[in-house]
Design a protein around this motif. Structure first.
Motif, PDB file in Angstrom:
ATOM      1  N   GLU A 315       0.744  -1.247  -0.032  1.00 48.85           N
ATOM      2  CA  GLU A 315       0.013   0.010  -0.100  1.00 48.85           C
ATOM      3  C   GLU A 315       0.761   1.253   0.004  1.00 48.85           C
ATOM      4  OE1 GLU A 315      -3.220   0.334  -0.341  1.00 48.85           O
ATOM      5  OE2 GLU A 315      -3.049  -2.014  -1.079  1.00 48.85           O
ATOM      6  N   TRP A 316       1.968   1.185   0.553  1.00 43.78           N
ATOM      7  CA  TRP A 316       2.908   2.360   0.736  1.00 43.78           C
ATOM      8  C   TRP A 316       3.559   2.631  -0.561  1.00 43.78           C
ATOM      9  CZ3 TRP A 316       7.706   3.547  -0.580  1.00 43.78           C
ATOM     10  CH2 TRP A 316       8.432   4.843  -0.151  1.00 43.78           C
ATOM     11  N   MET A 317       3.954   1.660  -1.339  1.00 46.48           N
ATOM     12  CA  MET A 317       4.492   1.649  -2.554  1.00 46.48           C
ATOM     13  C   MET A 317       3.326   2.243  -3.818  1.00 46.48           C
ATOM     14  SD  MET A 317       7.128   1.489  -4.575  1.00 46.48           S
ATOM     15  CE  MET A 317       8.593   0.604  -3.701  1.00 46.48           C
ATOM     16  N   ARG A 318       2.119   1.709  -3.545  1.00 47.85           N
ATOM     17  CA  ARG A 318       0.966   2.241  -4.662  1.00 47.85           C
ATOM     18  C   ARG A 318       0.942   3.586  -4.328  1.00 47.85           C
ATOM     19  NH1 ARG A 318      -2.406  -1.743  -6.874  1.00 47.85           N
ATOM     20  NH2 ARG A 318      -4.091  -0.117  -6.636  1.00 47.85           N
ATOM     21  N   GLU A 319       0.725   3.941  -3.024  1.00 47.25           N
ATOM     22  CA  GLU A 319       0.410   5.470  -2.819  1.00 47.25           C
ATOM     23  C   GLU A 319       1.564   6.404  -3.412  1.00 47.25           C
ATOM     24  OE1 GLU A 319       0.214   8.627   0.948  1.00 47.25           O
ATOM     25  OE2 GLU A 319       0.022   6.491   1.343  1.00 47.25           O
ATOM     26  N   HIS A 320       2.795   5.951  -2.963  1.00 48.11           N
ATOM     27  CA  HIS A 320       3.815   6.748  -3.193  1.00 48.11           C
ATOM     28  C   HIS A 320       4.502   6.714  -4.850  1.00 48.11           C
ATOM     29  CE1 HIS A 320       3.993   6.971   1.227  1.00 48.11           C
ATOM     30  NE2 HIS A 320       4.881   8.177   1.307  1.00 48.11           N
ATOM     31  N   PHE A 321       4.541   5.754  -5.136  1.00 47.49           N
ATOM     32  CA  PHE A 321       4.511   5.673  -6.742  1.00 47.49           C
ATOM     33  C   PHE A 321       3.762   6.546  -7.573  1.00 47.49           C
ATOM     34  CE2 PHE A 321       5.639   2.435 -10.441  1.00 47.49           C
ATOM     35  CZ  PHE A 321       6.600   3.106 -10.928  1.00 47.49           C
ATOM     36  N   ASN A 322       2.503   6.349  -7.234  1.00 47.99           N
ATOM     37  CA  ASN A 322       1.521   7.088  -7.960  1.00 47.99           C
ATOM     38  C   ASN A 322       1.693   8.873  -7.783  1.00 47.99           C
ATOM     39  OD1 ASN A 322      -0.987   7.695  -9.396  1.00 47.99           O
ATOM     40  ND2 ASN A 322      -1.967   8.105  -7.264  1.00 47.99           N
ATOM     41  N   ARG A 323       1.759   9.027  -6.413  1.00 42.95           N
ATOM     42  CA  ARG A 323       2.140  10.356  -6.144  1.00 42.95           C
ATOM     43  C   ARG A 323       3.336  10.815  -6.758  1.00 42.95           C
ATOM     44  NH1 ARG A 323       2.997  12.962  -0.759  1.00 42.95           N
ATOM     45  NH2 ARG A 323       3.200  10.948   0.195  1.00 42.95           N
ATOM     46  N   LEU A 324       4.319  10.221  -6.549  1.00 40.80           N
ATOM     47  CA  LEU A 324       5.501  10.773  -7.446  1.00 40.80           C
ATOM     48  C   LEU A 324       5.394  10.941  -8.788  1.00 40.80           C
ATOM     49  CD1 LEU A 324       8.594  11.663  -6.594  1.00 40.80           C
ATOM     50  CD2 LEU A 324       9.241   9.251  -7.541  1.00 40.80           C
ATOM     51  N   VAL A 325       5.008   9.936  -9.667  1.00 41.92           N
ATOM     52  CA  VAL A 325       5.048   9.831 -10.939  1.00 41.92           C
ATOM     53  C   VAL A 325       3.882  10.916 -11.631  1.00 41.92           C
ATOM     54  CG1 VAL A 325       4.294   8.576 -13.017  1.00 41.92           C
ATOM     55  CG2 VAL A 325       5.993   7.555 -11.263  1.00 41.92           C
ATOM     56  N   SER A 326       2.799  10.760 -10.907  1.00 40.90           N
ATOM     57  CA  SER A 326       1.758  11.760 -11.377  1.00 40.90           C
ATOM     58  C   SER A 326       2.021  13.306 -10.929  1.00 40.90           C
ATOM     59  CB  SER A 326       0.459  11.314 -10.693  1.00 40.90           C
ATOM     60  OG  SER A 326       0.036  10.096 -10.815  1.00 40.90           O
ATOM     61  N   THR A 327       2.528  13.627  -9.950  1.00 41.08           N
ATOM     62  CA  THR A 327       3.182  14.925  -9.717  1.00 41.08           C
ATOM     63  C   THR A 327       4.118  15.466 -10.713  1.00 41.08           C
ATOM     64  OG1 THR A 327       2.317  14.721  -7.334  1.00 41.08           O
ATOM     65  CG2 THR A 327       3.574  16.575  -7.903  1.00 41.08           C
ATOM     66  N   LEU A 328       5.184  14.690 -10.744  1.00 43.53           N
ATOM     67  CA  LEU A 328       6.408  15.110 -11.284  1.00 43.53           C
ATOM     68  C   LEU A 328       6.332  14.940 -12.933  1.00 43.53           C
ATOM     69  CD1 LEU A 328       9.161  14.411  -8.760  1.00 43.53           C
ATOM     70  CD2 LEU A 328       8.056  16.556  -9.102  1.00 43.53           C
ATOM     71  N   HIS A 329       6.138  13.902 -13.438  1.00 44.42           N
ATOM     72  CA  HIS A 329       5.867  13.535 -14.831  1.00 44.42           C
ATOM     73  C   HIS A 329       5.366  14.759 -15.476  1.00 44.42           C
ATOM     74  CE1 HIS A 329       4.681  11.628 -18.571  1.00 44.42           C
ATOM     75  NE2 HIS A 329       5.427  10.917 -18.409  1.00 44.42           N
ATOM     76  N   PRO A 330       4.023  15.422 -15.236  1.00 41.66           N
ATOM     77  CA  PRO A 330       3.678  16.420 -16.374  1.00 41.66           C
ATOM     78  C   PRO A 330       4.584  17.604 -16.019  1.00 41.66           C
ATOM     79  CG  PRO A 330       2.180  15.997 -14.424  1.00 41.66           C
ATOM     80  CD  PRO A 330       2.944  15.004 -14.414  1.00 41.66           C
ATOM     81  N   GLU A 331       5.109  17.894 -14.964  1.00 42.51           N
ATOM     82  CA  GLU A 331       6.121  18.916 -14.786  1.00 42.51           C
ATOM     83  C   GLU A 331       7.437  18.812 -15.398  1.00 42.51           C
ATOM     84  OE1 GLU A 331       6.333  22.118 -12.708  1.00 42.51           O
ATOM     85  OE2 GLU A 331       4.212  21.862 -12.864  1.00 42.51           O
ATOM     86  N   CYS A 332       7.968  17.537 -15.416  1.00 45.18           N
ATOM     87  CA  CYS A 332       9.150  17.203 -16.065  1.00 45.18           C
ATOM     88  C   CYS A 332       9.076  17.230 -17.659  1.00 45.18           C
ATOM     89  CB  CYS A 332       9.580  15.732 -15.888  1.00 45.18           C
ATOM     90  SG  CYS A 332      10.347  15.650 -14.148  1.00 45.18           S
ATOM     91  N   ARG A 333       7.787  17.003 -18.306  1.00 42.53           N
ATOM     92  CA  ARG A 333       7.335  17.054 -19.691  1.00 42.53           C
ATOM     93  C   ARG A 333       7.425  18.554 -20.001  1.00 42.53           C
ATOM     94  NH1 ARG A 333       5.347  13.189 -22.883  1.00 42.53           N
ATOM     95  NH2 ARG A 333       4.335  14.791 -24.111  1.00 42.53           N
ATOM     96  N   ARG A 334       6.646  19.235 -19.081  1.00 33.00           N
ATOM     97  CA  ARG A 334       6.735  20.668 -19.393  1.00 33.00           C
ATOM     98  C   ARG A 334       8.145  21.446 -19.509  1.00 33.00           C
ATOM     99  NH1 ARG A 334       6.465  25.354 -16.608  1.00 33.00           N
ATOM    100  NH2 ARG A 334       6.129  24.319 -14.508  1.00 33.00           N
ATOM    101  N   ARG A 335       8.842  21.336 -18.458  1.00 27.90           N
ATOM    102  CA  ARG A 335      10.018  21.814 -18.506  1.00 27.90           C
ATOM    103  C   ARG A 335      10.972  21.460 -19.224  1.00 27.90           C
ATOM    104  NH1 ARG A 335      10.842  24.162 -13.093  1.00 27.90           N
ATOM    105  NH2 ARG A 335       9.033  23.825 -11.857  1.00 27.90           N
ATOM    106  N   LEU A 336      11.070  20.080 -19.846  1.00 30.04           N
ATOM    107  CA  LEU A 336      11.773  19.306 -20.829  1.00 30.04           C
ATOM    108  C   LEU A 336      11.702  20.402 -22.036  1.00 30.04           C
ATOM    109  CD1 LEU A 336      14.119  17.438 -21.373  1.00 30.04           C
ATOM    110  CD2 LEU A 336      12.083  15.896 -22.060  1.00 30.04           C
ATOM    111  N   HIS A 337      10.516  20.594 -22.439  1.00 35.60           N
ATOM    112  CA  HIS A 337      10.164  21.266 -23.602  1.00 35.60           C
ATOM    113  C   HIS A 337      10.051  22.839 -23.765  1.00 35.60           C
ATOM    114  CE1 HIS A 337       8.523  16.978 -24.481  1.00 35.60           C
ATOM    115  NE2 HIS A 337       9.095  17.367 -25.496  1.00 35.60           N
ATOM    116  N   THR A 338      10.578  23.469 -22.426  1.00 39.76           N
ATOM    117  CA  THR A 338      10.704  24.796 -22.328  1.00 39.76           C
ATOM    118  C   THR A 338      12.164  25.198 -21.993  1.00 39.76           C
ATOM    119  OG1 THR A 338       8.601  24.800 -21.106  1.00 39.76           O
ATOM    120  CG2 THR A 338      10.079  26.721 -20.948  1.00 39.76           C
ATOM    121  N   LYS A 339      12.628  25.523 -23.413  1.00 35.57           N
ATOM    122  CA  LYS A 339      14.115  26.003 -23.107  1.00 35.57           C
ATOM    123  C   LYS A 339      14.430  27.213 -22.114  1.00 35.57           C
ATOM    124  CE  LYS A 339      15.367  22.931 -26.564  1.00 35.57           C
ATOM    125  NZ  LYS A 339      16.163  21.916 -26.037  1.00 35.57           N
ATOM    126  N   ARG A 340      15.479  27.321 -21.580  1.00 34.88           N
ATOM    127  CA  ARG A 340      15.862  28.560 -20.814  1.00 34.88           C
ATOM    128  C   ARG A 340      16.391  29.505 -21.778  1.00 34.88           C
ATOM    129  NH1 ARG A 340      19.397  26.530 -15.852  1.00 34.88           N
ATOM    130  NH2 ARG A 340      20.392  25.542 -17.457  1.00 34.88           N
TER     131      ARG A 340
END
Length: 340
Positions: A315-340
Motif C-alpha cells: 500500500e505504501w508503494m502504490r500510494e507513493h509511486f502514484n504520487r511521485l509519478v503523477s506529480t512530477l511527470h507532467p512537470e518534467c514534460r513541461r520543463r523539458l520542452h521549455t528552453k531556458r
C-alpha cells in the motif's frame, strides 16, 4: 547488412543456423554523442524487433536482399531444416531473445555504468556485449589485422537468458536455456504483482510498468533522451539496505534532462509547487552517484528475502509511486520542452 525498422536502420542483422538473432551497431568513438546514443539506439531496435513475428522479419529481409532469411542461412550452412529454423527464430522474436553487439574502435568510457544501466532498464531477454575492435597494419604490407575484444557483457538478470559456452560461436542446437527463479525473484514478482494489480497513475500519460522478478520497475519520460530514459522514475526493493522506495532520476551526459532534474530539486527545496503534493520527499544518490529525488522507507526483510509487513509495504508503494509519478511527470514534460 542494414535492417530497416520504425526506429531507424540497424547496422547489421545476423541469423544463425539454430535461429539465434544478433543485432550489431558499429561506431567510431571519437564523437561523444555516439557514445551516449548508441545504447539507446540498439535498445530501440531490440524493442521494435521484439514486436515482430517471423513474417515481419521475412518481409524486412526480402525488401533488403530479395531473399528470405531461410534461403540466406541455408545457402551458407547446409542441413538447416526450414521448419525448425522458422520455429526457433519465431520463438526468439516473441521472447525478445537477442544478442546485441556494440562494436567500436575504442570503447573505454563508463563501461560498467552502461552495463549497469542496461541491466536495470531491460525488459527484454537479451545479452549485450561491448566489443572493441583494435586495428593493426602489418609493417610494409597493406593487410589489416582486426582484433575484437569483448569488454563487458550483461550478467544474468531476471527475465533474461544464459548463453552457454561461447557468445559468438554456435555450439549446439539448443544454446539457450532459462533458469529457475530464485526465492528472491519469486518474492520480487509477488510484490510487484500486488503493487501493480489494477494500478493506474492519476496522470494518464505514463505507462504502468509490467510486474518484474527484478528488484526494480521503471517508467520512462517519453521525449527525453536515451530512448526516453534520459529522465525516468524507478520503484525499488533494496534488501542490502533494508529499504523500499520510489524516485525520479536523470541520465548522466544529457544536459537538458539534468537541467530539468535540477529545476525540480530547486522547486521542491524552495517549497514551490509541486512541493505541497510531495511532502516528505528526500534527495539521495545511488552507489554510482546517480542523483535521485523521491521517497524511501525502512523495511524489514525476513531472512533477507520476504518483506515482513508485506501488505503495508504494498500500500505504501502504490500510494507513493502514484504520487511521485503523477506529480512530477507532467512537470518534467513541461520543463523539458521549455528552453531556458
Amino acid at each position: 547488412m542494414e535492417l530497416a525498422t520504425r526506429a531507424g536502420s540497424a547496422d547489421a542483422l545476423y541469423l544463425t543456423p539454430t535461429g539465434r538473432i544478433v543485432l550489431a551497431e558499429f561506431k567510431l568513438w571519437r564523437n561523444p554523442g555516439a557514445r551516449r546514443e548508441v545504447i539507446g539506439q540498439i535498445l530501440d531496435y531490440a524493442r521494435i524487433l521484439a514486436s515482430w513475428d517471423y513474417d515481419d522479419l521475412e518481409r524486412a529481409v526480402r525488401n533488403r536482399t530479395k531473399r528470405s532469411p531461410f534461403d540466406i542461412v541455408s545457402e551458407a550452412h547446409g542441413g538447416v531444416q526450414e521448419q525448425d529454423f522458422v520455429d526457433n527464430v519465431s520463438r526468439r522474436l516473441r521472447r525478445g531473445e537477442f544478442l546485441l553487439l556494440i562494436i567500436g574502435d575504442g570503447i573505454r568510457e563508463d563501461v560498467e555504468d552502461i552495463v549497469s544501466y542496461v541491466q536495470e532498464h531491460s525488459g527484454l531477454r537479451f545479452n549485450l556485449a561491448l566489443v572493441e575492435a583494435a586495428v593493426f597494419r602489418r609493417a610494409d604490407e597493406e593487410d589489416l589485422i582486426i582484433q575484437p575484444r569483448v569488454l563487458a557483457r550483461t550478467e544474468l538478470i531476471p527475465r533474461t537468458v544464459l548463453i552457454r559456452k561461447t557468445m559468438l560461436k554456435e555450439t549446439d542446437d539448443h544454446p539457450i536455456e532459462e533458469h529457475e527463479p530464485s526465492p528472491i525473484e519469486d518474492e520480487n514478482e509477488r510484490f510487484w504483482r500486488a503493487v501493480l494489480k489494477d494500478f493506474a497513475f492519476d496522470d494518464p500519460e505514463p505507462e504502468v510498468p509490467e510486474p518484474s522478478r527484478g528488484a526494480s520497475v521503471w517508467v520512462k519520460l517519453e521525449g527525453s533522451g536515451h530512448g526516453g530514459w534520459g529522465i525516468s522514475f524507478g520503484a525499488f526493493l533494496n534488501r542490502n539496505q533494508s529499504s523500499i522506495g520510489t524516485y525520479l532520476t536523470s541520465r548522466a551526459g544529457f544536459p537538458e534532462e539534468r537541467r530539468v532534474f535540477d529545476e525540480m530539486v530547486s522547486a521542491l527545496s524552495s517549497g514551490e509547487e509541486p512541493a505541497s503534493s510531495l511532502d516528505g520527499w528526500k534527495r539521495w544518490s545511488n552507489s554510482t552517484g546517480q542523483p535521485r529525488i523521491g521517497f524511501n522507507r525502512s523495511t524489514e526483510f525476513v531472512d533477507g528475502t520476504a518483506i515482513r509487513d508485506f501488505d503495508e509495504a504494498v500500500e505504501w508503494m502504490r500510494e507513493h509511486f502514484n504520487r511521485l509519478v503523477s506529480t512530477l511527470h507532467p512537470e518534467c514534460r513541461r520543463r523539458l520542452h521549455t528552453k531556458r
